[in-house]
Write a protein that holds these residues in place. Structure first.
Motif, PDB file in Angstrom:
ATOM      1  N   ASN A   1      -6.891   3.371   5.739  1.00 39.45           N
ATOM      2  CA  ASN A   1      -7.287   3.986   4.470  1.00 39.45           C
ATOM      3  C   ASN A   1      -6.391   3.586   3.299  1.00 39.45           C
ATOM      4  O   ASN A   1      -6.522   4.135   2.207  1.00 39.45           O
ATOM      5  CB  ASN A   1      -7.265   5.516   4.613  1.00 39.45           C
ATOM      6  N   HIS A   2      -5.482   2.648   3.515  1.00 38.83           N
ATOM      7  CA  HIS A   2      -4.536   2.243   2.468  1.00 38.83           C
ATOM      8  C   HIS A   2      -5.255   1.334   1.458  1.00 38.83           C
ATOM      9  O   HIS A   2      -5.234   0.108   1.566  1.00 38.83           O
ATOM     10  CB  HIS A   2      -3.348   1.529   3.096  1.00 38.83           C
ATOM     11  N   VAL A   3      -5.886   1.951   0.467  1.00 40.60           N
ATOM     12  CA  VAL A   3      -6.704   1.236  -0.516  1.00 40.60           C
ATOM     13  C   VAL A   3      -5.891   0.832  -1.743  1.00 40.60           C
ATOM     14  O   VAL A   3      -6.341   0.034  -2.557  1.00 40.60           O
ATOM     15  CB  VAL A   3      -7.912   2.107  -0.931  1.00 40.60           C
ATOM     16  N   LEU A   4      -4.677   1.341  -1.874  1.00 47.30           N
ATOM     17  CA  LEU A   4      -3.868   1.062  -3.059  1.00 47.30           C
ATOM     18  C   LEU A   4      -3.742  -0.425  -3.378  1.00 47.30           C
ATOM     19  O   LEU A   4      -3.774  -0.797  -4.554  1.00 47.30           O
ATOM     20  CB  LEU A   4      -2.481   1.689  -2.900  1.00 47.30           C
ATOM     21  N   PRO A   5      -3.591  -1.325  -2.383  1.00 40.48           N
ATOM     22  CA  PRO A   5      -3.479  -2.742  -2.748  1.00 40.48           C
ATOM     23  C   PRO A   5      -4.665  -3.275  -3.545  1.00 40.48           C
ATOM     24  O   PRO A   5      -4.502  -4.176  -4.376  1.00 40.48           O
ATOM     25  CB  PRO A   5      -3.373  -3.439  -1.387  1.00 40.48           C
ATOM     26  N   LEU A   6      -5.864  -2.737  -3.316  1.00 40.97           N
ATOM     27  CA  LEU A   6      -7.006  -3.182  -4.097  1.00 40.97           C
ATOM     28  C   LEU A   6      -6.850  -2.790  -5.562  1.00 40.97           C
ATOM     29  O   LEU A   6      -7.237  -3.545  -6.465  1.00 40.97           O
ATOM     30  CB  LEU A   6      -8.303  -2.584  -3.533  1.00 40.97           C
ATOM     31  N   ALA A   7      -6.277  -1.626  -5.800  1.00 42.79           N
ATOM     32  CA  ALA A   7      -6.014  -1.204  -7.172  1.00 42.79           C
ATOM     33  C   ALA A   7      -4.979  -2.115  -7.816  1.00 42.79           C
ATOM     34  O   ALA A   7      -5.098  -2.499  -8.996  1.00 42.79           O
ATOM     35  CB  ALA A   7      -5.541   0.252  -7.198  1.00 42.79           C
ATOM     36  N   ARG A   8      -3.951  -2.476  -7.045  1.00 40.83           N
ATOM     37  CA  ARG A   8      -2.943  -3.364  -7.598  1.00 40.83           C
ATOM     38  C   ARG A   8      -3.541  -4.726  -7.940  1.00 40.83           C
ATOM     39  O   ARG A   8      -3.229  -5.312  -8.976  1.00 40.83           O
ATOM     40  CB  ARG A   8      -1.780  -3.539  -6.621  1.00 40.83           C
TER      41      ARG A   8
ATOM     42  N   SER B   1      -0.813  -8.152  -3.063  1.00 35.28           N
ATOM     43  CA  SER B   1      -1.842  -7.143  -2.825  1.00 35.28           C
ATOM     44  C   SER B   1      -2.878  -7.630  -1.820  1.00 35.28           C
ATOM     45  O   SER B   1      -3.376  -6.852  -0.993  1.00 35.28           O
ATOM     46  CB  SER B   1      -2.517  -6.744  -4.140  1.00 35.28           C
ATOM     47  N   GLN B   2      -3.206  -8.918  -1.843  1.00 38.96           N
ATOM     48  CA  GLN B   2      -4.127  -9.463  -0.849  1.00 38.96           C
ATOM     49  C   GLN B   2      -3.555  -9.282   0.554  1.00 38.96           C
ATOM     50  O   GLN B   2      -4.251  -8.842   1.479  1.00 38.96           O
ATOM     51  CB  GLN B   2      -4.359 -10.947  -1.136  1.00 38.96           C
ATOM     52  N   ALA B   3      -2.288  -9.624   0.720  1.00 38.67           N
ATOM     53  CA  ALA B   3      -1.654  -9.479   2.029  1.00 38.67           C
ATOM     54  C   ALA B   3      -1.591  -8.015   2.461  1.00 38.67           C
ATOM     55  O   ALA B   3      -1.851  -7.683   3.622  1.00 38.67           O
ATOM     56  CB  ALA B   3      -0.253 -10.081   1.988  1.00 38.67           C
ATOM     57  N   ALA B   4      -1.259  -7.143   1.528  1.00 40.07           N
ATOM     58  CA  ALA B   4      -1.142  -5.719   1.858  1.00 40.07           C
ATOM     59  C   ALA B   4      -2.494  -5.106   2.197  1.00 40.07           C
ATOM     60  O   ALA B   4      -2.590  -4.222   3.058  1.00 40.07           O
ATOM     61  CB  ALA B   4      -0.506  -4.969   0.690  1.00 40.07           C
ATOM     62  N   ALA B   5      -3.553  -5.569   1.539  1.00 38.34           N
ATOM     63  CA  ALA B   5      -4.882  -5.018   1.806  1.00 38.34           C
ATOM     64  C   ALA B   5      -5.346  -5.340   3.221  1.00 38.34           C
ATOM     65  O   ALA B   5      -5.987  -4.521   3.885  1.00 38.34           O
ATOM     66  CB  ALA B   5      -5.885  -5.556   0.787  1.00 38.34           C
ATOM     67  N   ASN B   6      -5.021  -6.542   3.713  1.00 40.61           N
ATOM     68  CA  ASN B   6      -5.459  -6.951   5.046  1.00 40.61           C
ATOM     69  C   ASN B   6      -4.496  -6.554   6.166  1.00 40.61           C
ATOM     70  O   ASN B   6      -4.853  -6.631   7.349  1.00 40.61           O
ATOM     71  CB  ASN B   6      -5.659  -8.472   5.083  1.00 40.61           C
ATOM     72  N   ARG B   7      -3.305  -6.157   5.799  1.00 40.42           N
ATOM     73  CA  ARG B   7      -2.281  -5.881   6.807  1.00 40.42           C
ATOM     74  C   ARG B   7      -2.712  -4.848   7.850  1.00 40.42           C
ATOM     75  O   ARG B   7      -2.513  -5.081   9.062  1.00 40.42           O
ATOM     76  CB  ARG B   7      -0.992  -5.435   6.116  1.00 40.42           C
ATOM     77  N   PRO B   8      -3.300  -3.700   7.486  1.00 41.83           N
ATOM     78  CA  PRO B   8      -3.686  -2.731   8.529  1.00 41.83           C
ATOM     79  C   PRO B   8      -4.668  -3.305   9.544  1.00 41.83           C
ATOM     80  O   PRO B   8      -4.528  -3.073  10.750  1.00 41.83           O
ATOM     81  CB  PRO B   8      -4.318  -1.584   7.721  1.00 41.83           C
ATOM     82  N   LEU B   9      -5.647  -4.075   9.080  1.00 42.56           N
ATOM     83  CA  LEU B   9      -6.612  -4.680   9.997  1.00 42.56           C
ATOM     84  C   LEU B   9      -5.948  -5.745  10.851  1.00 42.56           C
ATOM     85  O   LEU B   9      -6.152  -5.806  12.074  1.00 42.56           O
ATOM     86  CB  LEU B   9      -7.763  -5.302   9.205  1.00 42.56           C
ATOM     87  N   PHE B  10      -5.144  -6.608  10.237  1.00 40.98           N
ATOM     88  CA  PHE B  10      -4.547  -7.733  10.957  1.00 40.98           C
ATOM     89  C   PHE B  10      -3.501  -7.298  11.981  1.00 40.98           C
ATOM     90  O   PHE B  10      -3.261  -8.009  12.960  1.00 40.98           O
ATOM     91  CB  PHE B  10      -3.915  -8.704   9.964  1.00 40.98           C
ATOM     92  N   LEU B  11      -2.891  -6.145  11.769  1.00 39.12           N
ATOM     93  CA  LEU B  11      -1.941  -5.626  12.750  1.00 39.12           C
ATOM     94  C   LEU B  11      -2.587  -4.617  13.695  1.00 39.12           C
ATOM     95  O   LEU B  11      -1.954  -4.195  14.665  1.00 39.12           O
ATOM     96  CB  LEU B  11      -0.751  -4.965  12.046  1.00 39.12           C
TER      97      LEU B  11
END
Length: 361
Positions: A111-118, A152-162
């Protein structure tokens, strides 16, 4: 996320469309405030503790007057709660509810959507360059967008990729599961900050992964991330074009990057060579609609939004680019794959709200 489509423009009155645009302005202001809250450390300071404006300013090294206005804005917008809104301004204590804190501060939560805002706010800083590119047909490169887009791109995908990607999605494909179980060699093309490679190594302790990306700062970050995760001995990163990589890989994957590439056919051809006759070639890209339909659902709107402000300008920043953009439909990828020498493309039965999984034969 819901996937509802808006009312077609032909069916909206001036008042209705004006209200829609006004609501979007409020959302834009919320995104800008979230960008500030992230960069200045406001949300992290508020997670788990109620603070006054003065306390927040001291903890984050910011000016109290700005901190108070930001806190009040977030409370008015329902992001924060206030212990006593009737208290004097300097005595009000602001809290970040637990659910909101997960979205804004938990970097591993789905649910970490903040990177999309950034990313949205960060890209907005380049609107003059984008307007110029639109006029000339040129582009704005990933390097030009800088740290906001990259991080922000890396942070947005991090939960899925890990998380679900290495633990659930990939093991559900028998050929890929066999590679992961026997500790095969994996190539991660367009690896960015390395979270996909690191996630595979963490979930499958016998695999080795080589990550490739042309962006130097991303490779440097990937190496740091792998070392901190304790997998630096099995995960290597190189700043190089995938076409220069050696073969002999059991799995060659490109996670959410083919649509960004100025020459996707040559990259796919390189992936085919890297996999050889027996390796698996996997492409994961945006789950856009199979055909253009207007109006589109929210995922389609989101992907077009990224395309007009980031992915298409980045692609067109390179001479000779095919200019794919974010909205790479399945038939477009099939065309690229055929041109790269593949016999066909299968859409794998992996259900994800944002990504579609392709096996290239």
């Amino acid at each position: 996320m819901t996937t509802t489509a808006p009312t077609p423009a032909t069916g909206a009155t001036a008042e209705e469309f004006g209200e829609r645009l006004f609501t979007a302005v409020l959302g834009t202001q919320l995104v800008q405030a979230a960008y500030l809250g992230d960069r200045l450390g406001f949300y992290r300071a508020l997670a788990g503790e109620a603070l006054t404006a003065a306390e927040l300013a001291v903890r984050t090294g910011t000016a109290e007057r700005y901190a108070r206005e930001w806190l009040e804005h977030q409370a008015v917008c329902g992001v924060l709660t206030v212990d006593d809104d009737a208290a004097p301004a300097d005595a009000r204590r602001f809290r970040l509810p637990a659910g909101h804190a997960e979205v804004l501060t938990d970097v591993l939560s789905p649910n970490h959507v903040l990177p999309l805002a950034r990313m949205a706010a960060g890209i907005g800083r380049h609107v003059d360059e984008l307007a110029g590119a639109y006029r000339t047909g040129g582009g704005v490169s990933w390097a030009d967008f800088g740290a906001d887009a990259r991080e922000s791109q890396a942070a947005a995908n991090r939960p899925l990729f890990l998380g679900a990607l290495p633990r659930d999605y990939l093991p559900s494909v028998p050929d890929i599961d066999a590679v992961l179980r026997r500790g095969g060699r994996v190539a991660d093309v367009g690896c960015g900050f390395g979270w996909s490679a690191i996630g595979l190594a963490l979930a499958h302790p016998d695999v080795t992964v080589d990550g490739f990306d042309p962006d130097g700062p991303s490779i440097e970050a990937a190496r740091r991330n792998a070392a901190e995760a304790g997998v630096g001995d099995r995960v290597r990163f190189r700043t190089t074009d995938a076409a220069l990589a050696e073969g002999g890989y059991d799995l060659v994957a490109a996670f959410e990057c083919i649509h960004d590439m100025p020459d996707p056919v040559s990259v796919l051809a390189a992936m085919r060579t890297m996999a050889g006759a027996d390796g698996v070639v996997l492409v994961v890209d945006e789950r856009v609609a199979e055909h253009f339909t207007a109006p589109g659902d929210e995922v389609e709107q989101l992907m077009y939004g990224w395309s007009i402000t980031c992915c298409l300008p980045d692609g067109l920043a390179h001479p000779g680019s095919v200019g794919t953009g974010t909205v790479m439909r399945p038939d477009t990828l099939r065309g690229y794959a055929r041109a790269a020498g593949f016999a066909g493309v299968d859409v794998l039965p992996i259900e994800d709200g944002f990504f579609r999984f392709y096996r290239l034969r």
